[in-house]
Design a protein around this motif. Structure first.
Motif, mmCIF file in Angstrom:
data_model
loop_
_atom_site.group_PDB
_atom_site.id
_atom_site.type_symbol
_atom_site.label_atom_id
_atom_site.label_comp_id
_atom_site.label_asym_id
_atom_site.label_seq_id
_atom_site.Cartn_x
_atom_site.Cartn_y
_atom_site.Cartn_z
ATOM 1 N N ARG A 91 -42.643 -1.242 32.252
ATOM 2 C CA ARG A 91 -41.943 -2.459 31.598
ATOM 3 C C ARG A 91 -40.427 -2.627 32.061
ATOM 4 O O ARG A 91 -40.091 -3.577 32.543
ATOM 5 C CB ARG A 91 -41.972 -2.371 30.176
ATOM 6 N N ASN A 148 -49.545 -6.394 28.096
ATOM 7 C CA ASN A 148 -50.293 -5.360 28.153
ATOM 8 C C ASN A 148 -51.420 -5.330 27.914
ATOM 9 O O ASN A 148 -52.250 -4.211 27.829
ATOM 10 C CB ASN A 148 -49.295 -4.313 27.273
ATOM 11 N N GLU A 196 -43.235 1.351 24.414
ATOM 12 C CA GLU A 196 -42.894 0.453 25.523
ATOM 13 C C GLU A 196 -41.217 0.084 25.703
ATOM 14 O O GLU A 196 -40.860 -0.441 26.351
ATOM 15 C CB GLU A 196 -43.687 -0.480 25.451
ATOM 16 N N HIS A 232 -50.571 -0.848 33.504
ATOM 17 C CA HIS A 232 -50.464 -0.709 32.185
ATOM 18 C C HIS A 232 -50.872 -1.790 31.409
ATOM 19 O O HIS A 232 -50.236 -2.140 30.136
ATOM 20 C CB HIS A 232 -49.075 -0.125 31.684
ATOM 21 N N ALA A 264 -45.719 3.715 30.488
ATOM 22 C CA ALA A 264 -45.619 2.472 30.172
ATOM 23 C C ALA A 264 -44.330 1.822 29.682
ATOM 24 O O ALA A 264 -44.169 0.872 30.494
ATOM 25 C CB ALA A 264 -46.783 2.375 28.822
#
Length: 511
Positions: free
Chosen positions: A124, A192, A101, A247, A120
């Motif tokens: 973010r 998440n 991430e 995600h 993912a």
């Protein structure tokens, strides 16, 4: 392009400070460069094309920019005749991106580059970028609307790989749309995981095709005497897919061997004779129900239930509950947990359970969720099991803010916004270190709330603080700094029509 370059050079951006932007969670490292990127109709989004998931992230960003600004930005459109500025979402194999991430954000006058190893990580990163886009355009710099984004570099990665909220849909049922709205907000603040508490004494909330009475009987009630409800497997799959697009992994929970009145009411053979006789329960009591741990038929039933849910839950975890089984004999409780762990593993999932499960001889790969007992947490750590830290006294979203809160309980104490933020999961239990922790979770039990508006009242703004606790380094956590950034979340909360609690501890930025 030369003409465009001339036009860009003529924009006289005001001095900016990227490090002073109200980003939540606070990034790992921010280096401002004082200038700006001008987001306007001449901006286009391009992505790495080796992974279709990156293009999906680009389209998600485009949709959110349109929602916020009205701009319609193309994604990987080859016919960008008026391309003036570029946002590029790049799949990178940089060794500096240490976790799945992690992301890097480079903001310059004519381009924004987002580097991530995975979709993912890219996702973010675009949440951070969205937070940097002002609510209003600056119409004085050019002859058209321009949204000024401060320039600089952001390097970011999460402290924990598991950052979650739990939603109890069993005590009161929440609609698919209400759950999706919560997922949207969790995604914005880089959570998440969403843990769904799908069964309890007052209601069973997910269709099990091989045992239809679970929803026909067990799904028809809730706290306070409402009509209850349940998700069909198709509706549950819709929630799971919606979360996956953001995600977020859904962790399903079937609570057992206690908290099982609705299941035993549906199928009486499950009932343990030493527990209270099953009946429709609309109260808030706990600890009176139990499955019979000595019956083989109970485990056959659970094999079906776990199997059907596991088949439509692509994430790695299955939560078995395990809390407050007060009428279950301890020897039966331990037997039950150990047998159910094997069923969970049979269906290719890792068992998660509330901290009581640490009393059993569990696999070190199973995960223990600390809500109450430090001793159980230490047992889990000694066993090599990872911990999800969610202590009721600090992280339960259903605790009242104060004595005059409209909703919530207070058996674990009041949790004002500052108390919810001012603690460190790594020092909460002496003897537990970061190495023992999988992540954190903020559970929202629903005894006192029955719809999305009431859910939001208890969750917001505290859930935003837990987002930062789970993501940002401990030395970044400072209440005085945080509360200023929290106040600046008002435009987002109002745009999303989130019914947040306006704590007097925060000087809210209301216009």
């Amino acid at each position: 392009m030369a003409a465009c370059q001339t036009e860009k050079e003529e924009i006289n951006f005001p001095k900016t400070d990227l490090s002073n932007m109200p980003m939540i969670p606070k990034p790992l490292k921010t280096i401002p460069t004082g200038s700006a990127f001008g987001l306007d109709a001449g901006t286009a989004i391009y992505t790495s094309t080796t992974d279709p998931a990156f293009e999906k992230v680009g389209r998600f960003l485009s949709e959110n920019i349109k929602s916020k600004t009205g701009l319609e930005l193309g994604v990987n459109s080859s016919s960008e005749a008026k391309l003036e500025r570029l946002i590029y979402i790049n799949q990178s194999d940089s060794v500096d991106l240490e976790t799945p991430e992690s992301y890097q954000l480079y903001i310059k006058k004519d381009s924004i580059l987002l580097n991530a190893k995975t979709a993912a990580g890219a996702f973010r990163g675009i949440q951070t970028l969205q937070q940097l886009i002002p609510t209003k355009s600056n119409d004085t710099l050019t002859d058209h609307p321009l949204w000024v984004i401060p320039s600089g570099k952001i390097t970011d990665a999460p402290k924990y790989g598991y950052r979650s909220s739990m939603l109890d849909v069993a005590r009161h049922f929440f609609t698919v749309d209400e759950v999706k709205k919560y997922i949207d907000a969790l995604a914005y603040y880089k959570f998440n995981t969403l843990h769904l508490h799908l069964s309890d004494d007052q209601g069973w909330r997910i269709e099990i095709k091989s045992w239809p009475k679970l929803t026909e009987v067990g799904g028809a009630s809730e706290v306070g005497g409402g009509e209850g409800g349940f998700y069909t497997q198709e509706e549950y799959k819709d929630i799971v897919a919606y979360a996956a697009d953001r995600h977020i992994t859904v962790v399903p929970e079937i609570d057992m061997p206690g908290h099982t009145n609705s299941a035993s009411l549906s199928y009486p053979f499950l009932h343990y004779a030493g527990a209270e006789t099953p009946r429709v329960r609309t109260d808030m009591k706990v600890g009176y129900s139990s499955f019979d741990a000595q019956k083989d038929t109970v485990y056959s039933f659970l094999d079906d239930v776990i199997g059907e849910i596991a088949a439509i839950s692509p994430g790695p975890y299955f939560h078995i509950g395990g809390d407050e089984s007060h009428v279950t004999k301890k020897s039966d409780y331990i037997l039950f947990v150990e047998k159910v762990e094997k069923i969970v593993q049979k269906h290719n999932k890792r068992m998660v359970g509330w901290d009581e499960i640490a009393q059993a001889d569990i696999d070190s790969k199973s995960i223990v969720q600390l809500w109450n007992s430090a001793d159980n947490a230490l047992k889990a750590a000694d066993n090599g099991s990872k911990l999800i830290v969610s202590p009721a006294k600090k992280a339960y979203l259903d605790m009242k803010y104060d004595s005059i809160s409209e909703f919530g309980l207070h058996w674990a104490g009041y949790i004002p916004v500052d108390v919810g933020y001012n603690w460190d999961p790594e020092t909460y239990v002496e003897g537990i270190s970061k190495e023992n922790i999988l992540g954190i979770e903020a559970p929202l039990w629903s005894e006192t709330i029955s719809n999305g508006t009431e859910l939001e009242y208890l969750a917001f703004p505290r859930i935003i603080g837990y987002a930062e606790l789970g993501w940002s380094p401990s030395d970044h956590l400072d209440w005085e700094d945080y509360k200023v950034r929290l106040a600046a979340q008002v435009p987002y909360l109002e745009a999303m029509q989130i019914n947040y609690y306006p704590s007097k501890l925060v000087d809210w930025n209301k216009e």
